[in-house]
Write an enzyme that holds these catalytic residues in place. Structure first.
Site, PDB file in Angstrom:
ATOM      1  N   HIS A  42       0.871  -1.205   0.000  1.00 47.12           N
ATOM      2  CA  HIS A  42       0.000   0.000   0.000  1.00 47.12           C
ATOM      3  C   HIS A  42       0.891   1.233   0.000  1.00 47.12           C
ATOM      4  CE1 HIS A  42      -3.538   2.497   1.644  1.00 47.12           C
ATOM      5  NE2 HIS A  42      -2.517   3.333   1.557  1.00 47.12           N
ATOM      6  N   HIS A  53       1.479   5.479  -1.966  1.00 47.47           N
ATOM      7  CA  HIS A  53       1.063   6.579  -2.851  1.00 47.47           C
ATOM      8  C   HIS A  53       2.304   7.107  -3.576  1.00 47.47           C
ATOM      9  CE1 HIS A  53      -2.821   6.820  -0.677  1.00 47.47           C
ATOM     10  NE2 HIS A  53      -2.073   6.372   0.315  1.00 47.47           N
ATOM     11  N   PHE A  54       2.283   6.982  -4.904  1.00 47.26           N
ATOM     12  CA  PHE A  54       3.415   7.502  -5.691  1.00 47.26           C
ATOM     13  C   PHE A  54       3.180   8.935  -6.153  1.00 47.26           C
ATOM     14  CE2 PHE A  54       5.097   3.167  -7.337  1.00 47.26           C
ATOM     15  CZ  PHE A  54       6.189   3.212  -6.483  1.00 47.26           C
ATOM     16  N   ARG A  55       1.908   9.379  -6.133  1.00 49.22           N
ATOM     17  CA  ARG A  55       1.538  10.669  -6.759  1.00 49.22           C
ATOM     18  C   ARG A  55       1.761  10.582  -8.263  1.00 49.22           C
ATOM     19  NH1 ARG A  55      -1.107  10.995  -2.196  1.00 49.22           N
ATOM     20  NH2 ARG A  55       0.046  11.899  -0.452  1.00 49.22           N
ATOM     21  N   ASN A 101      -5.497   7.409  -5.704  1.00 55.40           N
ATOM     22  CA  ASN A 101      -6.139   8.684  -5.328  1.00 55.40           C
ATOM     23  C   ASN A 101      -5.419   9.883  -5.929  1.00 55.40           C
ATOM     24  OD1 ASN A 101      -3.974   8.195  -3.506  1.00 55.40           O
ATOM     25  ND2 ASN A 101      -4.895   9.460  -1.928  1.00 55.40           N
ATOM     26  N   LYS A 109     -10.139  -0.011  -4.802  1.00 55.80           N
ATOM     27  CA  LYS A 109     -10.039   0.707  -3.538  1.00 55.80           C
ATOM     28  C   LYS A 109     -11.329   1.418  -3.199  1.00 55.80           C
ATOM     29  CE  LYS A 109      -7.924   2.766  -0.109  1.00 55.80           C
ATOM     30  NZ  LYS A 109      -6.712   2.524   0.645  1.00 55.80           N
ATOM     31  N   HIS A 152     -10.206   1.766   2.712  1.00 55.97           N
ATOM     32  CA  HIS A 152      -9.911   2.813   3.687  1.00 55.97           C
ATOM     33  C   HIS A 152     -11.077   2.716   4.662  1.00 55.97           C
ATOM     34  CE1 HIS A 152      -8.019   6.615   5.062  1.00 55.97           C
ATOM     35  NE2 HIS A 152      -9.152   6.602   5.727  1.00 55.97           N
ATOM     36  N   HIS A 162      -3.894  -0.159   6.202  1.00 53.11           N
ATOM     37  CA  HIS A 162      -3.358   0.646   7.312  1.00 53.11           C
ATOM     38  C   HIS A 162      -4.214   0.511   8.578  1.00 53.11           C
ATOM     39  CE1 HIS A 162      -6.215   3.324   5.421  1.00 53.11           C
ATOM     40  NE2 HIS A 162      -5.372   3.808   4.533  1.00 53.11           N
ATOM     41  N   LEU A 206      -3.780   9.592   8.059  1.00 55.42           N
ATOM     42  CA  LEU A 206      -5.114   9.013   8.233  1.00 55.42           C
ATOM     43  C   LEU A 206      -5.087   7.555   7.836  1.00 55.42           C
ATOM     44  CD1 LEU A 206      -7.256  11.991   6.952  1.00 55.42           C
ATOM     45  CD2 LEU A 206      -7.136  11.127   9.306  1.00 55.42           C
ATOM     46  N   ASP A 234       2.053   2.755   3.342  1.00 51.94           N
ATOM     47  CA  ASP A 234       1.209   3.952   3.194  1.00 51.94           C
ATOM     48  C   ASP A 234       2.078   5.198   3.030  1.00 51.94           C
ATOM     49  OD1 ASP A 234      -1.069   5.432   2.857  1.00 51.94           O
ATOM     50  OD2 ASP A 234      -1.546   5.558   4.989  1.00 51.94           O
ATOM     51  N   ALA A 242      -2.625  15.163   5.509  1.00 52.23           N
ATOM     52  CA  ALA A 242      -2.403  13.867   6.155  1.00 52.23           C
ATOM     53  C   ALA A 242      -1.521  12.996   5.272  1.00 52.23           C
ATOM     54  CB  ALA A 242      -3.735  13.168   6.375  1.00 52.23           C
TER      55      ALA A 242
HETATM   56  C1  NCD Z   1      -2.957   9.361   2.150  1.00 52.18           C
HETATM   57  C2  NCD Z   1      -2.590  10.370   1.059  1.00 52.18           C
HETATM   58  O1  NCD Z   1      -2.016  11.412   1.397  1.00 52.18           O
HETATM   59  O2  NCD Z   1      -2.862  10.121  -0.117  1.00 52.18           O
HETATM   60  N1  NCD Z   1      -2.822   9.988   3.425  1.00 52.18           N
HETATM   61  C3  NCD Z   1      -2.655   9.367   4.603  1.00 52.18           C
HETATM   62  O3  NCD Z   1      -2.669  10.049   5.630  1.00 52.18           O
HETATM   63  N2  NCD Z   1      -2.455   8.073   4.684  1.00 52.18           N
HETATM   64  C4  NCD Z   1      -4.313   8.823   1.908  1.00 52.18           C
HETATM   65  C5  NCD Z   1      -4.641   7.634   2.752  1.00 52.18           C
HETATM   66  O4  NCD Z   1      -4.064   6.555   2.592  1.00 52.18           O
HETATM   67  O5  NCD Z   1      -5.521   7.765   3.612  1.00 52.18           O
HETATM   68 ZN    ZN Z   2      -2.809   5.292   1.898  1.00 49.00          ZN
END
Ligand code: NCD
Ligand code: ZN
Length: 345
Positions: free
Chosen positions: A14, A16-18, A42, A100, A137, A175, A220, A248, A264
Site C-alpha cells: 500500500h 502513494h506515488f503521486r 487517489n 479501492k 480505507h 493501514h 489518516l 502507506d 495527512a
Molecule cells: C494518504 C494520502 O495522502 O494520499 N494519506 C494518509 O494520511 N495516509 C491517503 C490515505 O491513505 O488515507
Molecule cells: Zn494510503
C-alpha cells in the site's frame, strides 16, 4: 562488529506515488528496496478504470530505474459511478490487482469516493466474482463520529456485513490502526487481511500531540491510543500471515504539511525497511521480519514470492531532514532520527 540481515526482496502492499514530476522521486525511492507495490489510485482525477490504470502504470514505469525490475501493481478507485463492467475490465486487464474503496471525504483526494459503502453491493459482488481484492480505507466520515472512533464504526456499520455477504471476496483492511481492526481480521478466515504501516507500529497519538503538534506524524487513519498500538504490535509479532507490510508512504510538500491546515500522510519510503527492521529488532523478533515483509503479501495476492534478496546492515544513519521529490521539498517521516539499520548499497 557489523551484522547483516539478508531477506527475500520485499514488496510494499500500500503506497502513494503521486504523479507527474514527483514520480521521479517517489518511484526510485521505493524501487531501491521493494520489487512490487500496490499503488493507490487517489490522484486528481482518480484512477477509476483499467484504461487510466494502464496509462498511470506507464508513467510510473518511465520513472523506474531500468535495473530495478520494478513492477507497479495497479488499483482502481471505486466511485458511485463505477459499474460491474468496469470491474470485469479491470480484472481482465492483467495489470489491476485490487479495487479501492474510499468513503467520500475520508482522506486525501477522496472527494470522488463512495458516498454510501452499503449502496455498492453490486460492486462487491463483481469483485468477488472476478476475484479482485477489495482494498478498504476503513473509516466512516460523518462529522458527528469522533475521528478516533471512525475505524471501529466503519467495521461495525459496514464491514461485518460485507464480510458475511461475500464470503469468497478477498478484503484488505488497509493501514489498520485499532484493536477493533486487528480483532476483525483475526476473527475471519484467510481471505481477510490487513496492511500495517511503520507509523502505526512504532507510534501512538502521544507522538502526534504531546509537547507540540507534530505534523509529520499526522496521517489518516489517525494514530490511536497506545493500547491500539500494542494490539497492532502483538498481531505482527505473532507471525500471523494476515498482517503484512504496507507503508502507506504518502508524500506531501513540506509547506503543505507544516501549515495551519496540514495534509495527512507520512513520506516513509526513504527509510521504510530500516524502520520496520528497527521495530522487529527492538522486540527481539528480527526472525519474523522476512515473512511480514516478503512472504505474507504475495501469498495473499496469489503472486509468486520474489526470488532475489536485499541486505540490511546494522549501521546507524540519520534520516535526512529533507529530500527533493521531483523539484518539491519533502520531509521524510522520522527525519533527523538515528536508525540502527541501513540498506546495504
Ligand atoms: C494518504 C494520502 O495522502 O494520499 N494519506 C494518509 O494520511 N495516509 C491517503 C490515505 O491513505 O488515507
Ligand atoms: Zn494510503
Amino acid at each position: 562488529m557489523s551484522q547483516t540481515l539478508t531477506l527475500t526482496r520485499p514488496d510494499d502492499w500500500h503506497l502513494h506515488f503521486r504523479d507527474g514530476e514527483q514520480l521521479r522521486g517517489t518511484v526510485p525511492a521505493t524501487a531501491a528496496t521493494f520489487r512490487r507495490a500496490i499503488v493507490m489510485p487517489n490522484l486528481t482525477p482518480p484512477v477509476t478504470t483499467a484504461e487510466r490504470a494502464l496509462a498511470y502504470r506507464q508513467r510510473i514505469m518511465a520513472a523506474a530505474p531500468a535495473e530495478a525490475d520494478f513492477e507497479p501493481l495497479m488499483v482502481i478507485y471505486l466511485t458511485d459511478a463505477t459499474s460491474p463492467a468496469d470491474i470485469a475490465e479491470a480484472a481482465a486487464s492483467g495489470i489491476v490487482y485490487g479495487a479501492k474503496l474510499y468513503p467520500a471525504g475520508a482522506t486525501t483526494n477522496s472527494d470522488s469516493g463512495v458516498r454510501d459503502p452499503a449502496a455498492i453491493y453490486h460492486l462487491y459482488e463483481a469483485l468477488e466474482k472476478h476475484d479482485l481484492p477489495l482494498l478498504l480505507h476503513g473509516e466512516v466520515t460523518e462529522s458527528e463520529i469522533d475521528i478516533f472512533d471512525r475505524e471501529k464504526v466503519f467495521i461495525d456499520r459496514y464491514l461485518n456485513d460485507i464480510r458475511e455477504k461475500f464470503p469468497a471476496l478477498r478484503i484488505v483492511l488497509e493501514h489498520v490502526t485499532t484493536r477493533d481492526g486487528i480483532e476483525f481480521v483475526q476473527a475471519h478466515q484467510r481471505l481477510t487481511a490487513a496492511t500495517v504501516t511503520p507509523q502505526h507500529l512504532m507510534m501512538n497519538r502521544n507522538d502526534l500531540l504531546v509537547g507540540g503538534v507534530r505534523p509529520h506524524n499526522y496521517c489518516l487513519p489517525i494514530l490511536k491510543r497506545r493500547e491500539h498500538q500494542l494490539a497492532i504490535q502483538q498481531a505482527v509479532l505473532s507471525g500471523d500471515s494476515r498482517f503484512f507490510l504496507g507503508t502507506d508512504s504518502a508524500p506531501h510538500a513540506q509547506d503543505k504539511k507544516e501549515a495551519a491546515c496540514g495534509c495527512a500522510g507520512c513520506y516513509s519510503a526513504p527509510a521504510a525497511l530500516p524502520l520496520y527492521a528497527t521495530f522487529f529488532d527492538q522486540h527481539n523478533a528480527l526472525d519474523k521480519l522476512e515473512a511480514f515483509a516478503s512472504f505474507f503479501g504475495p501469498d495473499f495476492y496469489r503472486l509468486p514470492r520474489n526470488s532475489d534478496s536485499v541486505t540490511l546492515i546494522r549501521e546507524s544513519w540519520i534520516i535526512p531532514a529533507h529530500v527533493d521529490v521531483g523539484g518539491v521539498t519533502m520531509v521524510p517521516w522520522q527525519a533527523g532520527i538515528e536508525v540502527p539499520w541501513k540498506m546495504a548499497d
